[in-house]
Design an enzyme around this catalytic site. Structure first.
Site, PDB file in Angstrom:
ATOM      1  N   LYS A 159     -24.136 -28.278 -24.225  1.00  0.00           N
ATOM      2  CA  LYS A 159     -23.945 -27.233 -23.207  1.00  0.00           C
ATOM      3  C   LYS A 159     -24.373 -27.843 -21.880  1.00  0.00           C
ATOM      4  O   LYS A 159     -25.509 -27.679 -21.426  1.00  0.00           O
ATOM      5  CB  LYS A 159     -24.756 -25.989 -23.581  1.00  0.00           C
ATOM      6  CG  LYS A 159     -24.388 -24.759 -22.770  1.00  0.00           C
ATOM      7  CD  LYS A 159     -25.049 -23.524 -23.350  1.00  0.00           C
ATOM      8  CE  LYS A 159     -24.973 -22.333 -22.410  1.00  0.00           C
ATOM      9  NZ  LYS A 159     -23.628 -21.829 -22.149  1.00  0.00           N
TER      10      LYS A 159
HETATM   11  N1  PMP Z   1     -18.444 -21.180 -25.595  1.00  0.00           N
HETATM   12  C1  PMP Z   1     -18.820 -21.448 -24.344  1.00  0.00           C
HETATM   13  C2  PMP Z   1     -18.025 -22.389 -23.522  1.00  0.00           C
HETATM   14  C3  PMP Z   1     -19.975 -20.837 -23.808  1.00  0.00           C
HETATM   15  O1  PMP Z   1     -20.359 -21.087 -22.555  1.00  0.00           O
HETATM   16  C4  PMP Z   1     -20.692 -19.918 -24.602  1.00  0.00           C
HETATM   17  C5  PMP Z   1     -21.912 -19.238 -24.036  1.00  0.00           C
HETATM   18  N2  PMP Z   1     -23.057 -20.036 -24.170  1.00  0.00           N
HETATM   19  C6  PMP Z   1     -20.252 -19.679 -25.909  1.00  0.00           C
HETATM   20  C7  PMP Z   1     -19.124 -20.326 -26.363  1.00  0.00           C
HETATM   21  C8  PMP Z   1     -21.006 -18.759 -26.819  1.00  0.00           C
HETATM   22  O2  PMP Z   1     -22.217 -19.358 -27.201  1.00  0.00           O
HETATM   23  P1  PMP Z   1     -23.482 -18.471 -27.570  1.00  0.00           P
HETATM   24  O3  PMP Z   1     -23.032 -17.510 -28.601  1.00  0.00           O
HETATM   25  O4  PMP Z   1     -24.468 -19.448 -28.103  1.00  0.00           O
HETATM   26  O5  PMP Z   1     -23.921 -17.796 -26.338  1.00  0.00           O
END
Ligand code: PMP
Length: 307
Positions: A159
């Site tokens: 991320k």
């Molecule tokens: N995909 C992307 C590109 C994101 O930015 C997020 C948000 N963090 C998610 C999926 C969902 O991830 P999470 O459920 O861990 O928030």
């Protein structure tokens, strides 16, 4: 600002005032996108405010850092504790937590090794990400003309802030065309994810979601949703999905920390199912929120109390 900001931000071991959390314009991150971060929610639960899956988020932060050869000077436990302390210090209940680790000020040029790492944790109040009505009525979305990045370009499992230039292209195009969100395909032409959400597709009672090889972020909400669906007796197939599978699906929904479980009612102006929140989506949503009202038992460590 359109959000209710916190008053204090954690910076490498100390709380500083929100307005003092500034960096130099020549910091490496400004020029080269060299930061990894997390987005985490604190909920008002029946036991008081609690952070949802905090350790899992911080674990992912450290994995993102490892991919980018960042040696964070704090341990996972220390950052977990700092997140809790920061929510407490800001006297917030339900809120959003944003830890970020970045390459700071030190030298110029692409080589990041001579730039010191800095870690910050900000918190603020944030409501429904895709609009207050979205959770019930669903959102109208489109397929993006932008693809997600190819697996051998930017690592989707990290991320990293640089990934969000791609997300911004997807999001801006969607908004300019009158949609609330865009869904990108991967470079093989299969469905990947939204600009900040994973995606689930249901047809004839079968639940499908794109696999990690489709350039997706391994969402923590995605994982939560899979466990809810498994408990409800559904098998979730992680499989490559052609775009048209979504048009003819009975139900499609987004999952994400910010978006929670958001139904998709149309894609490219084609109604999904009857154009309303689907039955299975509603059950998953209800179970998701049951985690916070105490009606749903969750594994040890999924709720970290603030008080
Ligand atoms: N995909 C992307 C590109 C994101 O930015 C997020 C948000 N963090 C998610 C999926 C969902 O991830 P999470 O459920 O861990 O928030």
């Amino acid at each position: 600002m359109g959000v209710n900001t916190g008053k204090f931000i954690w910076h490498d071991g100390q709380h500083i005032k929100w307005e003092d959390a500034n960096i130099h314009i020549m910091s490496h991150v400004i020029h080269y996108g060299s930061s990894v971060f997390e987005g985490i929610r604190t909920y008002d639960t029946n036991q008081g405010p609690a952070v949802f899956r905090l350790r899992d988020h911080i674990q992912r932060l450290y994995e993102s850092a490892k991919i980018y050869r960042m040696d964070v000077s704090w341990t996972v436990d220390e950052i977990v504790e700092a997140c809790v302390e920061t929510v407490r210090k800001n006297n917030l209940g339900a809120c959003y937590i944003r830890p970020v680790v970045f390459r700071g000020y030190g030298s110029f040029g692409v080589n990041p090794f001579n730039n010191p790492l800095e870690t910050y944790i900000a918190v603020w109040e944030w409501g429904a990400y895709l609009g207050a009505d979205a959770l019930e009525s669903g959102v109208d979305v489109c397929f993006s003309s932008w693809n997600r990045f190819a697996p051998n370009t930017l690592p989707a499992m990290a991320k990293c802030s640089a990934n969000y230039m791609n997300s911004q292209l997807i999001k801006m195009e969607a908004i300019k065309n009158g949609y609330s969100e865009g869904i990108a395909l991967d470079t093989n032409g299969y469905v990947s994810e939204g600009s900040g959400e994973n995606i689930f597709v249901i047809k004839n009672g079968v639940v499908m979601t794109p696999p990690l090889t489709a350039s997706i972020l391994p969402g923590i909400t995605r994982n939560t949703v899979i466990s809810i669906l498994t408990d409800l007796g559904y098998e979730v197939k992680e499989m490559q999905l052609p775009r048209e599978m979504l048009y003819i699906a009975d139900e499609v929904f987004f999952s994400g920390t910010a978006a929670e479980v958001t139904p998709i009612r149309s894609i490219d102006k084609i109604n999904i199912g009857n154009g309303k929140r689907g039955e299975i989506t509603a059950r998953v949503q209800a179970e998701y929120f049951n985690i916070f009202n105490g009606k749903r038992k969750v594994p040890e460590g999924w709720l970290t109390p603030i008080k």
